[in-house]
Design an enzyme around this catalytic site. Structure first.
Site, mmCIF file in Angstrom:
data_model
loop_
_atom_site.group_PDB
_atom_site.id
_atom_site.type_symbol
_atom_site.label_atom_id
_atom_site.label_comp_id
_atom_site.label_asym_id
_atom_site.label_seq_id
_atom_site.Cartn_x
_atom_site.Cartn_y
_atom_site.Cartn_z
ATOM 1 N N SER A 118 6.206 -8.336 9.151
ATOM 2 C CA SER A 118 6.252 -8.390 7.693
ATOM 3 C C SER A 118 6.583 -9.808 7.220
ATOM 4 O O SER A 118 5.895 -10.761 7.599
ATOM 5 C CB SER A 118 7.264 -7.358 7.177
ATOM 6 N N ARG A 122 14.027 -0.177 -5.129
ATOM 7 C CA ARG A 122 13.967 0.338 -3.762
ATOM 8 C C ARG A 122 13.030 1.540 -3.674
ATOM 9 O O ARG A 122 12.251 1.663 -2.717
ATOM 10 C CB ARG A 122 15.360 0.730 -3.293
ATOM 11 N N ASP A 169 -1.604 0.356 6.344
ATOM 12 C CA ASP A 169 -0.706 -0.564 5.655
ATOM 13 C C ASP A 169 -1.273 -0.920 4.279
ATOM 14 O O ASP A 169 -2.352 -1.500 4.168
ATOM 15 C CB ASP A 169 -0.531 -1.829 6.496
ATOM 16 N N HIS A 183 3.163 0.369 6.338
ATOM 17 C CA HIS A 183 3.765 -0.933 6.619
ATOM 18 C C HIS A 183 5.010 -0.818 7.489
ATOM 19 O O HIS A 183 5.301 -1.709 8.284
ATOM 20 C CB HIS A 183 4.107 -1.631 5.301
ATOM 21 N N ASP A 184 5.751 0.246 7.349
ATOM 22 C CA ASP A 184 7.001 0.427 8.104
ATOM 23 C C ASP A 184 6.776 0.871 9.546
ATOM 24 O O ASP A 184 7.754 1.122 10.265
ATOM 25 C CB ASP A 184 7.894 1.462 7.412
#
Length: 365
Positions: A145, A214, A311, A344-345
Site C-alpha cells: 500500500s 475510518r 483491489d 486492498h486489505d
C-alpha cells in the site's frame, strides 16, 4: 536475536521534499534477526498508512505485529536468514517526528505548522535508518500500500541502495477514485467542530470525524463480493437506542461501527491528514518525466510486484504498469495477480496466498 524498538535522532536538519526543514528529527524503527547479517542480507520494510514499526513480535515486545504471519523464524521473511528493519513513517504518531511532536523552535506541538509531508520524505527517513546501521546495500526493500509507494520512492531517490524490490498492492500514482476517497475522508475530519483547525486537545480529538473517515476507508479496503459473502443481509443483534429510528440494522453496519470505535483514539487526526495527503501527492513520474522512464532508471536487479484483482484503491492494472515498466528497464520481474476476495486489505489477511509468493521470491535470493 531480537532488538527492542529504537529511535534514530538526527543531529542535522532534515530537508523536506516540498520545502521546509525539521530539526532534531526522530525516526522510530524495530529490527528482527541477527545484526551480523545486515551487511548483505538486510530487508527494509515500509508500512501502510496507519501501522507502527511493530510488524512482528519480539522478545522485547511479544505482542503480535501487523504482519505477524509474514515475519519471523521459518516465515517468508525469515529472521533466521535475514536482518529485518521496519520503519515507522515520518509523520506517523508512533514514535517518529510528526505533527504531534514538539517543535524545538517553539516548544509546542507542530500541528498544522508541520511542513508538507511527501512519500519521498518517508523514504528519506527510512534511508537515514539504513545508513545509521552501517548497511551499504539492502537485499530487498519491501512495502504494501503506502509502503509500496514508499518503496518506489526509495528506489528513485537512492539508486544502488537495494538489490531487489517487493511492491505489494501499490501504484506509481493515485488514481482519481482513490484521491477523491481520501479527500472526502480528510474533509470529514476537518468538518468536525472538535478539529478546531488542528488545534484540538489530546483528550478532545475530533472523534466523529475520525469514526466516519475510518468507516469510509473500511468500505473500500475490502471488496463488494467479500461484503456480500461475509455478511449478506444478516441482521444485527444490537438493541436500538431509544429515540434512534435510523440506528444499526445490519451486521455489516455493526462491523463498521466496531472498527471505527477501535480506531478512534489510536491515531492522531492531524497525522492522518498529513499522511493521507502524501499518498495523493506522490507521482513516480516526478522522478523521470514519466512513470516508465522513472522505472527504467531503477537499479534493482530483481522485482516482485503483487496485485489483487479485487483491489478498488490500487487496481490490478496499476500493478501491471509497474511490472511492465520494470521489465522494460531490463529487470528480472515477477508479476503475480492474486484473486483474493479481501480487496486492498488482502496483504494483511489472505496469508495463504501471499506467504508462498513472497517466500519463493526471497528464498531464491
Amino acid at each position: 536475536m531480537n532488538a527492542a524498538r529504537k529511535i534514530l535522532k538526527l543531529d542535522r536538519p532534515f530537508e523536506m521534499h516540498r520545502g521546509g526543514t525539521l530539526q532534531g528529527v526522530e525516526i522510530a524503527y524495530e529490527t528482527w534477526g541477527d545484526p551480523a547479517h545486515r551487511g548483505d542480507n538486510a530487508i527494509l520494510i515500509f508500512t501502510g498508512l496507519t501501522p507502527s514499526a511493530h510488524a512482528a513480535s519480539s522478545e522485547s515486545d511479544p505482542s503480535p505485529g501487523w504482519w505477524e504471519d509474514m515475519i519471523g523464524p521459518g516465515r517468508p521473511i525469515d529472521t533466521r536468514r535475514f536482518f529485518v528493519i521496519c520503519v515507522n513513517s515520518l509523520g506517523s504518531p508512533f514514535g517518529s517526528t510528526s505533527p504531534v511532536s514538539i517543535n524545538p523552535a517553539t516548544g509546542r506541538a507542530y500541528r498544522l505548522t508541520f511542513p508538507v509531508l511527501t512519500v519521498e520524505d518517508i523514504a528519506h527517513a527510512g534511508h537515514e535508518v539504513v545508513v545509521s546501521l552501517g548497511i551499504e546495500k539492502l537485499l530487498a526493500v519491501v512495502g504494501p500500500s503506502l509502503g509500496g509507494m514508499t518503496v518506489l520512492a526509495y528506489c528513485a531517490l537512492f539508486p544502488g541502495a537495494a538489490r531487489s524490490v517487493v511492491s505489494i498492492s501499490a501504484a506509481a500514482r493515485s488514481l482519481p477514485f482513490a484521491i477523491a476517497l481520501r479527500s472526502l475522508q480528510r474533509e470529514i475530519i476537518r468538518r468536525d467542530s472538535a478539529w478546531r483547525e488542528g488545534d484540538y486537545a489530546a483528550d478532545a480529538i475530533p472523534v466523529e470525524g475520525m469514526r466516519l473517515a475510518r468507516k469510509l476507508g473500511m468500505i473500500t479496503y475490502r471488496s463488494a463480493k467479500e461484503w456480500g459473502l461475509r455478511f449478506g443481509r444478516e441482521r444485527a443483534d444490537l438493541q436500538r437506542r431509544p429515540g434512534d429510528p435510523f440506528g444499526i440494522d445490519f451486521e455489516v453496519e455493526s462491523y463498521l461501527e466496531n472498527h471505527a470505535e477501535k480506531f478512534t483514539g489510536q491515531y492522531d487526526p492531524n497525522c492522518y491528514l498529513y499522511i493521507s495527503r502524501a499518498m495523493d501527492l506522490f507521482d513516480l513520474a516526478d522522478h523521470g518525466g514519466s512513470v516508465n522512464e522513472a522505472l527504467r532508471r531503477f537499479t534493482v536487479e530483481r522485482a516482485l510486484v503483487i496485485g489483487v484483482e479485487t483491489d478498488l484503491l490500487f487496481p490490478i492494472e496499476q500493478q501491471q504498469e509497474l511490472a511492465e515498466g520494470l521489465a522494460a528497464g531490463g529487470r528480472e520481474v515477477t508479476f503475480v495477480r492474486l484473486p483474493s476476495l479481501q480487496g486492498h486489505d488482502s496483504f494483511l489477511v489472505d496469508m495463504d496466498r501471499f506467504r508462498p509468493v513472497i517466500a519463493e521470491f526471497l528464498g531464491s535470493m
